[in-house]
Design an enzyme around this catalytic site. Sequence first.
Site, PDB file in Angstrom:
ATOM      1  N   MET A  95      61.947  12.149 -75.340  1.00 62.43           N
ATOM      2  CA  MET A  95      61.240  13.404 -75.544  1.00 62.43           C
ATOM      3  C   MET A  95      60.140  13.651 -74.513  1.00 62.43           C
ATOM      4  SD  MET A  95      59.260  14.655 -78.981  1.00 62.43           S
ATOM      5  CE  MET A  95      58.055  13.331 -78.920  1.00 62.43           C
ATOM      6  N   LYS A  96      59.446  12.593 -74.109  1.00 60.19           N
ATOM      7  CA  LYS A  96      58.289  12.797 -73.239  1.00 60.19           C
ATOM      8  C   LYS A  96      58.671  13.072 -71.791  1.00 60.19           C
ATOM      9  CE  LYS A  96      54.907  10.516 -76.165  1.00 60.19           C
ATOM     10  NZ  LYS A  96      53.902   9.449 -76.305  1.00 60.19           N
ATOM     11  N   ASP A  97      59.990  13.124 -71.514  1.00 58.35           N
ATOM     12  CA  ASP A  97      60.398  13.653 -70.208  1.00 58.35           C
ATOM     13  C   ASP A  97      59.820  15.055 -70.012  1.00 58.35           C
ATOM     14  OD1 ASP A  97      61.884  11.356 -70.011  1.00 58.35           O
ATOM     15  OD2 ASP A  97      63.840  12.338 -70.191  1.00 58.35           O
TER      16      ASP A  97
END
Length: 756
Positions: A38-40
């Site tokens: 998700m933190k991409d």
Amino acid sequence: MRFDSMVDAIGHTPLVRLRASGDVQLFAKLELQNPYGMKDRVAREVVLAARESGELAPGAPIVESSSGTLALGLALVGTVLGHPVHIVTDPRIDPITLAKLRSLGCVVHVVPAMARHGWQSARLERLAELRRELPGAYWPQQYGNPLNPRAYQALAREIITDLGPVDVLVGSVGSGGSLCGAARALRAYRPQLRVVAVDCVGSVLFGQPDLPRRRQSGLGNSLHPENLDHTVIDEVHWLNDREAFAATRDLAREQGIFAGNSAGSVYQVMRGLTGLLAPGTRVVGILPDRGDRYAENLYDDGYWAEQKLDDLPLATEPVQVPYGSRVTSWSYAPVPPRELIFVESNTTGTGMLALHQAVRLGLRPVLLTHRPGRYRGLPETPAEVVECDTNDVDALRALLSRRRSLAGVTTTSEFYLETAATLANGLGLPGSSADAVAACRDKARTRDLLSRAGLPQPRYSVVRTPHEVAAAVARAGLPCVVKPTGDSASTGVRLCRTEAEAQAQVAALLAVTVNVRGQVVAPAVLVEQYLRGAEVSVETFAADGRVEVVGITDKSIGPEPYFVETGHLFPAPERPESEAVRRTARSALAAVGLAHGAAHVEMRLTEAGPVVVEINARLAGGMIPELIRLATGLNLVQRQLRAASGLPLEPLAPATRYAGIRFLTTATTGVLHAVDGVEEAAALPGVHDVTVTAPVGAAVGPATDAYGRLGWVIADGDSPEQVRARLDQALARMALDVTPASDGTAAADEKVTVPA
């Protein structure tokens, strides 16, 4: 779907309907389907923005503290765009993530041990070293960077495109960015959106004590991130390690989604909500992490047995608890959308810090102020600012009667303690007795109450007319101390060696009719015996009818005839009279009736024993709460806000180190052109803060009260001697460039003058 690079491929993740009994619709936003997680999204947002603004130069390094998905996102985005990436992590990092990072060309720095405040604290300390080693490095600061939550606006748009308006959003919380950012964007489409946060037992994010050895990763925190906005969240659920891991296995078995424990926790909470929601309700859960990095722990039966996970409780449904109660198993609580009202603030030290701390407790800070421009740094705080007449108690009472969900009324300003207590008492909110606070604010009344209690204090007289001075001086003796009965920061306090000096100082103080905040000043002055001996203060905290001593502070005082505090050391080394100091402080608080929250009792250690100088119904000023935090780990500012808003208090902690502060002053009257050596001093071992409060171009001169101080240096160490040496070293590297007022010629650099 075609993309030109891996950076462009970030996002566009599937939204999958989950199998569930009943008519509630459960959807999983599979953020784990991003290239690495998700933190991409955050990595792309912050790196591209930094490149566009010039904060990240072409080819410059990127440094960050991360234990997982953000590290991978930065490694992907940074390396694709030509930036070396350095990640600081800890031994909990899993071998799969470590292998991925190294394969992407990322340099990984693993801290060897926890610091005093856990793994994240240790990582941030190493990160600070790394930034000094890599000039020009860009630090995304995921926990406080507003681009973090902004990155999830795209996620919200994808949900709306695929599904339409959503009724309930469920998400795990670590930095706060994903849930808060997505929730704000989704509320633009459905204002009544219900937002449910998922946290873990042992995380401090929602009023729980820190358990650094919790096994869950990816959610929870040992620190309070700036991007977590409690006001966006309606409800929080906590799961322990066993419950989170078991739910993650259920997610794979029941839904075919092989995910990490953050996703499993979200799934468990979504299941728990189904029986409580109306048919047709649309629930979206954000599933952030895939399961490959958890193959050797939560999916491994041997790990379960080794860690004795089956010994932990396993709840099948959540139990509602009051917010702030300590939990050990699946529990939930409404997050109160409560406002903490601040009636003005102090202008130095902890005033603006307290506004940030309120948010970290899930409170919405509201600052009532007559003049917002008075406060340096106010625009950078999260506070709502209400401009009003803060000297009109009736108007303030009417204003607060129109506010909803008040948690408490407080202040960090000495001048508004009585006002805040009066308002809190009238609204039935937590707080000290207004009468007790008034007794502390009026130093003449303090003296009277201490006399009745038989407590040691200087000989004194209350003077209301000039013709009373001679008798007052005769009673106090010479030299004597003349002071106002209701001011602050040593303003107007002066040592007088002759009766004529006392006459002049009394006349000057009686001529003052309003103070710096426009409040009417009582026409009374104290003339007191001059006490010889070391000065200390006792920091206390009262709760549940009991006064606890946080510790004793050693204080340094500047040159006479003034009494400006130029330095502090906490805790003061134990002396033969230390127990008498603590006992006297408790008795003094009982004498004035102060029985709630923080107090700061000043004393002189005379040959006859400790003598009470003043009682302040507030936290200590002069950055003493920060020294206490460094020495004990106790956040006293936060504890005071908890007391003011009725939240449970964490136990006090003993000091394990020493911490000290020296204030910057000048012996020259003139104009400040620069303070040199600040960065050099700040880089020294043990130095935590070097702050200059006087702006360039300011008129400066020898300090006659606390407002004349120009800044400070804070350091800690293993002993008082080490702290003093570190402060000396820092100050030796600094110099004030002051043009004397007499002839206007540039002065040679003046070393910072702070008496030891």
